[in-house]
Write a protein that holds these residues in place. Structure first.
Motif, PDB file in Angstrom:
ATOM      1  N   GLY A  49      -3.246 -31.803  27.610  1.00  0.00           N
ATOM      2  CA  GLY A  49      -3.720 -33.064  28.169  1.00  0.00           C
ATOM      3  C   GLY A  49      -4.672 -33.783  27.236  1.00  0.00           C
ATOM      4  N   ILE A  50      -5.584 -33.016  26.617  1.00  0.00           N
ATOM      5  CA  ILE A  50      -6.527 -33.616  25.671  1.00  0.00           C
ATOM      6  C   ILE A  50      -5.779 -34.202  24.476  1.00  0.00           C
ATOM      7  N   THR A  56      -2.804 -41.361  23.063  1.00  0.00           N
ATOM      8  CA  THR A  56      -2.801 -42.658  23.744  1.00  0.00           C
ATOM      9  C   THR A  56      -3.999 -43.503  23.334  1.00  0.00           C
ATOM     10  N   VAL A  57      -5.142 -42.856  23.118  1.00  0.00           N
ATOM     11  CA  VAL A  57      -6.320 -43.597  22.644  1.00  0.00           C
ATOM     12  C   VAL A  57      -6.047 -44.182  21.263  1.00  0.00           C
ATOM     13  N   LEU A  58      -5.386 -43.411  20.414  1.00  0.00           N
ATOM     14  CA  LEU A  58      -5.028 -43.902  19.081  1.00  0.00           C
ATOM     15  C   LEU A  58      -4.158 -45.151  19.181  1.00  0.00           C
ATOM     16  N   VAL A  59      -3.176 -45.128  20.083  1.00  0.00           N
ATOM     17  CA  VAL A  59      -2.313 -46.294  20.261  1.00  0.00           C
ATOM     18  C   VAL A  59      -3.120 -47.480  20.785  1.00  0.00           C
ATOM     19  N   LEU A  60      -3.972 -47.235  21.782  1.00  0.00           N
ATOM     20  CA  LEU A  60      -4.746 -48.321  22.386  1.00  0.00           C
ATOM     21  C   LEU A  60      -5.688 -48.982  21.395  1.00  0.00           C
ATOM     22  N   THR A  61      -6.284 -48.196  20.519  1.00  0.00           N
ATOM     23  CA  THR A  61      -7.283 -48.742  19.608  1.00  0.00           C
ATOM     24  C   THR A  61      -6.695 -49.306  18.323  1.00  0.00           C
ATOM     25  N   GLN A  62      -5.436 -48.934  18.010  1.00  0.00           N
ATOM     26  CA  GLN A  62      -4.848 -49.393  16.748  1.00  0.00           C
ATOM     27  C   GLN A  62      -3.675 -50.348  16.937  1.00  0.00           C
ATOM     28  N   ALA A  63      -3.150 -50.444  18.156  1.00  0.00           N
ATOM     29  CA  ALA A  63      -1.978 -51.299  18.373  1.00  0.00           C
ATOM     30  C   ALA A  63      -2.277 -52.750  18.040  1.00  0.00           C
ATOM     31  N   ASP A  64      -3.506 -53.198  18.343  1.00  0.00           N
ATOM     32  CA  ASP A  64      -3.831 -54.596  18.078  1.00  0.00           C
ATOM     33  C   ASP A  64      -3.761 -54.906  16.583  1.00  0.00           C
ATOM     34  N   LYS A  65      -4.211 -53.978  15.726  1.00  0.00           N
ATOM     35  CA  LYS A  65      -4.157 -54.235  14.285  1.00  0.00           C
ATOM     36  C   LYS A  65      -2.719 -54.341  13.791  1.00  0.00           C
ATOM     37  N   VAL A  66      -1.869 -53.439  14.307  1.00  0.00           N
ATOM     38  CA  VAL A  66      -0.468 -53.455  13.883  1.00  0.00           C
ATOM     39  C   VAL A  66       0.211 -54.753  14.320  1.00  0.00           C
ATOM     40  N   LEU A  67      -0.004 -55.127  15.576  1.00  0.00           N
ATOM     41  CA  LEU A  67       0.641 -56.329  16.107  1.00  0.00           C
ATOM     42  C   LEU A  67       0.100 -57.602  15.464  1.00  0.00           C
ATOM     43  N   LEU A 179     -19.110 -41.443  29.985  1.00  0.00           N
ATOM     44  CA  LEU A 179     -19.664 -40.335  30.770  1.00  0.00           C
ATOM     45  C   LEU A 179     -18.812 -40.004  31.996  1.00  0.00           C
ATOM     46  N   PRO A 180     -18.267 -40.996  32.714  1.00  0.00           N
ATOM     47  CA  PRO A 180     -17.284 -40.633  33.740  1.00  0.00           C
ATOM     48  C   PRO A 180     -16.099 -39.849  33.173  1.00  0.00           C
ATOM     49  N   TYR A 181     -15.680 -40.178  31.959  1.00  0.00           N
ATOM     50  CA  TYR A 181     -14.613 -39.414  31.314  1.00  0.00           C
ATOM     51  C   TYR A 181     -15.070 -37.984  31.033  1.00  0.00           C
ATOM     52  N   ALA A 182     -16.335 -37.822  30.601  1.00  0.00           N
ATOM     53  CA  ALA A 182     -16.869 -36.474  30.366  1.00  0.00           C
ATOM     54  C   ALA A 182     -16.882 -35.660  31.656  1.00  0.00           C
ATOM     55  N   LEU A 183     -17.184 -36.324  32.768  1.00  0.00           N
ATOM     56  CA  LEU A 183     -17.183 -35.630  34.063  1.00  0.00           C
ATOM     57  C   LEU A 183     -15.785 -35.134  34.416  1.00  0.00           C
ATOM     58  N   GLN A 184     -14.768 -35.938  34.118  1.00  0.00           N
ATOM     59  CA  GLN A 184     -13.389 -35.509  34.367  1.00  0.00           C
ATOM     60  C   GLN A 184     -13.026 -34.295  33.517  1.00  0.00           C
ATOM     61  N   LEU A 185     -13.395 -34.329  32.242  1.00  0.00           N
ATOM     62  CA  LEU A 185     -13.070 -33.204  31.360  1.00  0.00           C
ATOM     63  C   LEU A 185     -13.810 -31.944  31.782  1.00  0.00           C
ATOM     64  N   ALA A 186     -15.045 -32.093  32.254  1.00  0.00           N
ATOM     65  CA  ALA A 186     -15.808 -30.927  32.698  1.00  0.00           C
ATOM     66  C   ALA A 186     -15.124 -30.237  33.868  1.00  0.00           C
ATOM     67  N   HIS A 187     -14.387 -30.994  34.670  1.00  0.00           N
ATOM     68  CA  HIS A 187     -13.621 -30.431  35.781  1.00  0.00           C
ATOM     69  C   HIS A 187     -12.216 -30.006  35.346  1.00  0.00           C
ATOM     70  N   GLY A 188     -11.897 -30.172  34.060  1.00  0.00           N
ATOM     71  CA  GLY A 188     -10.559 -29.810  33.592  1.00  0.00           C
ATOM     72  C   GLY A 188      -9.485 -30.762  34.072  1.00  0.00           C
ATOM     73  N   THR A 190      -7.409 -33.949  33.366  1.00  0.00           N
ATOM     74  CA  THR A 190      -6.984 -34.883  32.318  1.00  0.00           C
ATOM     75  C   THR A 190      -5.938 -35.879  32.801  1.00  0.00           C
ATOM     76  N   ARG A 191      -5.366 -35.648  33.976  1.00  0.00           N
ATOM     77  CA  ARG A 191      -4.238 -36.478  34.424  1.00  0.00           C
ATOM     78  C   ARG A 191      -4.643 -37.930  34.644  1.00  0.00           C
ATOM     79  N   LEU A 192      -5.829 -38.169  35.235  1.00  0.00           N
ATOM     80  CA  LEU A 192      -6.242 -39.548  35.532  1.00  0.00           C
ATOM     81  C   LEU A 192      -6.379 -40.353  34.247  1.00  0.00           C
ATOM     82  N   ALA A 193      -7.079 -39.814  33.266  1.00  0.00           N
ATOM     83  CA  ALA A 193      -7.274 -40.533  32.008  1.00  0.00           C
ATOM     84  C   ALA A 193      -5.946 -40.753  31.291  1.00  0.00           C
ATOM     85  N   LEU A 194      -5.084 -39.736  31.296  1.00  0.00           N
ATOM     86  CA  LEU A 194      -3.797 -39.864  30.621  1.00  0.00           C
ATOM     87  C   LEU A 194      -2.920 -40.900  31.307  1.00  0.00           C
TER      88      LEU A 194
END
Length: 289
Positions: A49-50, A56-67, A179-188, A190-194
């Protein structure tokens, strides 16, 4: 080629030194250490999941440069890249807080100490707000002045400040959900973020193409701002339906709302005192003030 080869060499050396330092810090065991495949299997879903989230983060942060490199004129794309470099600096402010608090979140989740987890969560979120929002609000309200101070070019500042304002808003909202994302990871979990990132990608690319063709680089920056507003308003809402459900409105009002209002009031006062032509040192002093 030499530059990247040196980067690889330094990275290999850094990894080896870190591994050696970690190994020396570990307590000695009664038996010889061996590679244990079952340990990997036990965290397989979480690790997968991580990895998927990272892609997906890589795509989200770099797609704008490519396009945008294919859609915009080179000069306009240069303005967008410049604004992105400034806005991305905001992420450097929230990342250390994530690093500092995440191990504590994990420990408190593992021990079932909900009260301590709640305190740590709100403290961390407020700390991010207090660190990030003052800088972000000044960058957004005085984007033209910041760019003029950095580049020394009125033409560049005039062409870039609107893009910078929107990118700052989007990057700031993204930093606030770290930090909300860190809280999700602390609970194991990953589905919501993904799932959220996958949906964001499906919307981001066509929206960016359409708005860039209609409004240029400003349209692309607007997509980034709206995308991250969705994370704050939608993803955090769904997260708190499962994790710390009684703390959602406290997050919106105390952790986020009050620091934002305070920053807007203080920085907004500066709008009534226009920046006149002055030296770089004077401009820097007024922005810091």
């Amino acid at each position: 080629t030499a530059f990247f080869a040196w980067q690889i060499a330094v990275s290999i050396g850094s990894t080896m030194l870190t591994a050696a330092a970690l190994w020396r810090c570990l307590p000695r065991g009664a038996t010889r250490s061996t590679f244990q495949v079952p340990l990997l299997r036990s965290i397989g879903w979480f690790a997968s999941g991580i990895s998927a989230i990272s892609l997906t983060v890589l795509v989200l942060t770099q797609a704008d440069k490519v396009l945008l490199s294919r859609v915009l004129p080179l000069e306009t794309f240069g303005y967008y890249t410049l604004a992105g470099a400034v806005a991305n600096g905001i992420t450097l402010l929230s990342a250390p807080v994530f690093t500092a608090f995440f191990p504590g979140f994990s420990q408190q989740v593992a021990t079932g100490d909900v009260e301590a987890l709640t305190r740590s969560y709100h403290l961390a979120c407020q700390l991010v707000s207090v660190i990030v929002l003052p800088v972000a609000v000044v960058l957004a309200l005085f984007s033209s002045e910041v760019l003029l101070l950095w580049t020394g070019s009125p033409a560049t500042a005039g062409s870039t400040h609107g893009i910078l304002r929107l990118l700052v808003i989007g990057t700031t909202l993204n930093s606030l959900v770290v930090l909300p994302y860190a809280l999700q990871l602390a609970h194991g979990w990953t589905r919501l973020a993904l799932t959220g990132n996958a949906l964001a990608i499906s919307v981001l690319i066509p929206a960016m193409v359409l708005l860039t063709r209609a409004y240029g680089a400003t349209g692309a920056a607007l997509v980034w701002a709206l995308l991250n507003a969705g994370y704050v308003l939608i993803q955090v809402h769904f997260m708190h339906r499962r994790l710390l459900p009684r703390e959602k409105w406290r997050w919106y009002t105390q952790d986020l709302g009050l620091p934002l209002v305070a920053c807007l009031i203080v920085a907004g006062v500066g709008l009534y005192f226009p920046f006149r032509s002055e030296s770089s040192a004077g401009l820097a002093f007024r922005l810091c003030l």
